[in-house]
Design an enzyme around this catalytic site. Structure first.
Site, PDB file in Angstrom:
ATOM      1  N   SER A 206       0.830  -1.201   0.000  1.00  0.00           N
ATOM      2  CA  SER A 206       0.000   0.000   0.000  1.00  0.00           C
ATOM      3  C   SER A 206       0.870   1.259   0.000  1.00  0.00           C
ATOM      4  CB  SER A 206      -0.957  -0.036   1.193  1.00  0.00           C
ATOM      5  OG  SER A 206      -1.916   0.988   1.116  1.00  0.00           O
TER       6      SER A 206
ATOM      7  N   HIS B 153      -7.671   0.145  -1.748  1.00  0.00           N
ATOM      8  CA  HIS B 153      -7.430  -0.939  -2.700  1.00  0.00           C
ATOM      9  C   HIS B 153      -8.708  -1.605  -3.201  1.00  0.00           C
ATOM     10  CE1 HIS B 153      -3.369  -0.161  -1.646  1.00  0.00           C
ATOM     11  NE2 HIS B 153      -3.610  -0.427  -0.377  1.00  0.00           N
TER      12      HIS B 153
END
EC number: 2.3.1.39
Length: 310
Positions: free
Chosen positions: A86, A195
């Site tokens: 991430s 995401h």
């Protein structure tokens, strides 16, 4: 046999994290440079109050990762590859030399602020342990709706799956996962639905901004989030940084690729030990070590041994 640097994402933050980094000139200098770019001291972001906000968390994680990586490199530890989960991917890209530090600060700040602005409340992430990706996908398909969307997000391990979406839908997914035999199904300390397609507008903004930046070819292999591929061009790295926010992260596959590239010693940048736990539990033959001030001598010794064996 080589070293890989791995950088954690949101959810691993802890109070005081920037005050507990390696006491090293390269780390101190990096924090000062980030503070200059922000026009305030980045060290002020690591208290409990600030860490309730997405932008503070992501900037603090970015700062901790780059500062520690630069300290290790200054001590002669040379990674063959980097990967970040991430927001950790931005620290990985700076460490690989693709992004200038100031540009990394700007992108992380933009990313975090736009994420929080788009979904200030009512959304987040949850983790399910004990079910496969296919099992979780089936649960999600049965529950998601236009009004209460939920998506499969990160694949952290073969049986550790993160879902992203609206709180009501995630609650239903967690209940069903436990009913189907999950050993654990919990909400994570993340207040945005990272995401998944809900964040495509943020990806679009990042794409416009990064296209105006002066990027450089990576000095080491960068392993991406979206497709878990080894990337050796600045264009591929930029594409991964932009698009991972709206797509799931295949973290287990990424660490498998690191191992296939010959990296069997991972150094996890602070804070925490989540990524090392995942690697040590799921990758046979890999030794992953969280980098902390108290274990710096051990980290340097392991790196020297690895270099001698290469």
């Amino acid at each position: 046999m080589s070293v890989a640097f791995i950088f954690p994402g949101q959810g691993t933050q802890s109070s005081g994290m920037l005050h507990h980094l390696l006491d090293h000139p390269a780390a101190i200098r990096t924090l000062d440079e980030i503070s200059e770019a922000l026009h305030f001291d980045v060290r002020d972001l690591d208290n409990e109050r600030c860490l309730e906000f997405t932008d503070a968390v992501q900037l603090a994680l970015f700062a901790a990762g780059v500062a520690t990586a630069r300290a290790l490199i200054a001590e002669g530890v040379r990674p063959a590859a980097v990967a970040g989960l991430s927001v950790g991917a931005f620290a990985a890209a700076v460490t690989a030399g693709v992004l200038e530090l100031r540009d990394g600060v700007e992108l992380v700040s933009l990313r975090a602020k736009e994420m929080a602005k788009l979904y200030p409340t009512g959304y987040g992430l949850s983790a399910i342990v004990g079910l496969t990706e296919c099992q979780v996908e089936a649960i999600v398909r049965a529950i998601t709706s236009e009004q209460t969307p939920v998506f499969v997000g990160n694949i952290n391990a073969p049986r550790q799956i993160v879902v992203a979406g609206s709180n009501p839908a995630m609650d239903r997914v967690l209940d069903e996962a436990l009913r189907q035999g999950a050993g654990k199904a919990v909400r994570l300390h993340v207040s945005v639905p990272s995401h998944c397609p809900l964040l495509q507008p943020v990806a679009d903004l990042l794409g416009k901004r990064i296209s105006a930046m002066n990027l450089t070819a990576p000095q080491m292999t960068y392993v991406g989030n979206v497709n878990a591929r080894a990337m050796r061009t600045k264009e591929l790295v930029a594409h991964d940084l932009v698009n991972s926010i709206a797509h799931g992260v295949r973290w287990h596959d990424a660490t498998t690729v690191l191992q296939e590239l010959g990296c069997n010693l991972f150094f996890e940048m602070p804070p925490g030990h989540t990524l090392s736990d995942l690697a040590n539990e799921n990758l046979s033959g890999v030794n992953s070590v969280p980098v902390k001030a108290a274990v710096l001598s051990r980290v340097l010794r392991l790196a020297q041994q690895e270099e001698a064996n290469t």
